[in-house]
Design a protein around this motif. Structure first.
Motif, short mmCIF file in Angstrom:
data_model
loop_
_atom_site.label_atom_id
_atom_site.label_comp_id
_atom_site.label_asym_id
_atom_site.label_seq_id
_atom_site.Cartn_x
_atom_site.Cartn_y
_atom_site.Cartn_z
N ILE A 24 0.84 -1.20 0.00
CA ILE A 24 0.00 0.00 0.00
C ILE A 24 0.88 1.25 0.00
CG2 ILE A 24 -1.61 1.36 1.40
CD1 ILE A 24 -2.83 -1.38 2.28
N ARG A 25 1.91 1.24 0.81
CA ARG A 25 2.79 2.41 0.90
C ARG A 25 3.56 2.66 -0.39
NH1 ARG A 25 4.37 1.35 6.97
NH2 ARG A 25 2.75 2.58 7.93
N LYS A 26 3.86 1.61 -1.12
CA LYS A 26 4.64 1.76 -2.36
C LYS A 26 3.76 2.07 -3.57
CE LYS A 26 8.22 -1.35 -0.82
NZ LYS A 26 9.52 -0.87 -0.81
N THR A 27 2.45 1.97 -3.42
CA THR A 27 1.53 2.24 -4.51
C THR A 27 1.08 3.70 -4.42
OG1 THR A 27 0.75 -0.04 -4.36
CG2 THR A 27 -0.60 1.48 -5.62
N PRO A 28 1.14 4.42 -5.53
CA PRO A 28 0.73 5.83 -5.49
C PRO A 28 -0.80 5.97 -5.41
CG PRO A 28 1.36 5.22 -7.72
CD PRO A 28 1.62 4.02 -6.85
N LEU A 29 -1.31 5.95 -4.20
CA LEU A 29 -2.76 6.05 -3.99
C LEU A 29 -3.14 7.46 -3.55
CD1 LEU A 29 -3.37 2.74 -1.98
CD2 LEU A 29 -3.78 3.13 -4.41
N SER B 179 -6.42 -6.52 -2.78
CA SER B 179 -5.42 -7.13 -3.67
C SER B 179 -5.33 -6.40 -5.01
CB SER B 179 -5.72 -8.61 -3.88
OG SER B 179 -6.92 -8.78 -4.58
N GLN B 180 -6.42 -5.82 -5.45
CA GLN B 180 -6.41 -5.16 -6.76
C GLN B 180 -6.03 -3.68 -6.69
OE1 GLN B 180 -10.39 -6.00 -8.15
NE2 GLN B 180 -9.70 -7.84 -9.22
N LEU B 181 -6.33 -3.04 -5.58
CA LEU B 181 -6.09 -1.61 -5.41
C LEU B 181 -6.56 -0.83 -6.64
CD1 LEU B 181 -2.65 -1.61 -3.55
CD2 LEU B 181 -4.92 -1.28 -2.57
#
Length: 107
Positions: A7-12, A91-93
């Protein structure tokens, strides 16, 4: 890589981070529910209380969480029938096409 690291590495967007954090804390950590204070702890850097409340209300109105009055504040209890759906969102974000994800990304 564990979920938190991913989650932290995904640009959300802030609203998406709030959503996945609430889902993780309610559905995938031990316990039958979470106090509002504990649920939102650590989310200050990802949007204000208004945005956090908006995401919480969306989860309640969609049936993912139930609200209950606890001895010291509001409690949020996961609707266990939605666990697989919550897992799929996690899982898909950004690839998720779940209506909850799509709604929250608009915030």
């Amino acid at each position: 890589m564990d979920t938190v690291s991913r989650i932290r590495k995904t640009p959300l967007k802030p609203s998406e981070i709030i959503l996945v954090t609430i889902l993780r804390k309610t559905f995938f950590q031990p316990g039958s529910g979470r106090k509002e204070e504990a649920l939102l702890r650590g989310l200050g850097e990802y949007g204000d209380a208004k945005l956090q409340g908006k995401v919480l209300r969306t989860l309640v109105s969609s049936g993912f969480l139930q609200e209950a009055n606890g001895r010291s504040g509001r409690l949020y209890i996961p609707e266990r029938s939605k666990t697989s759906r919550a897992s799929k969102i996690m899982s898909q974000l950004q690839q998720s096409d779940d209506p909850i994800w799509l709604e929250v990304t608009q915030f």
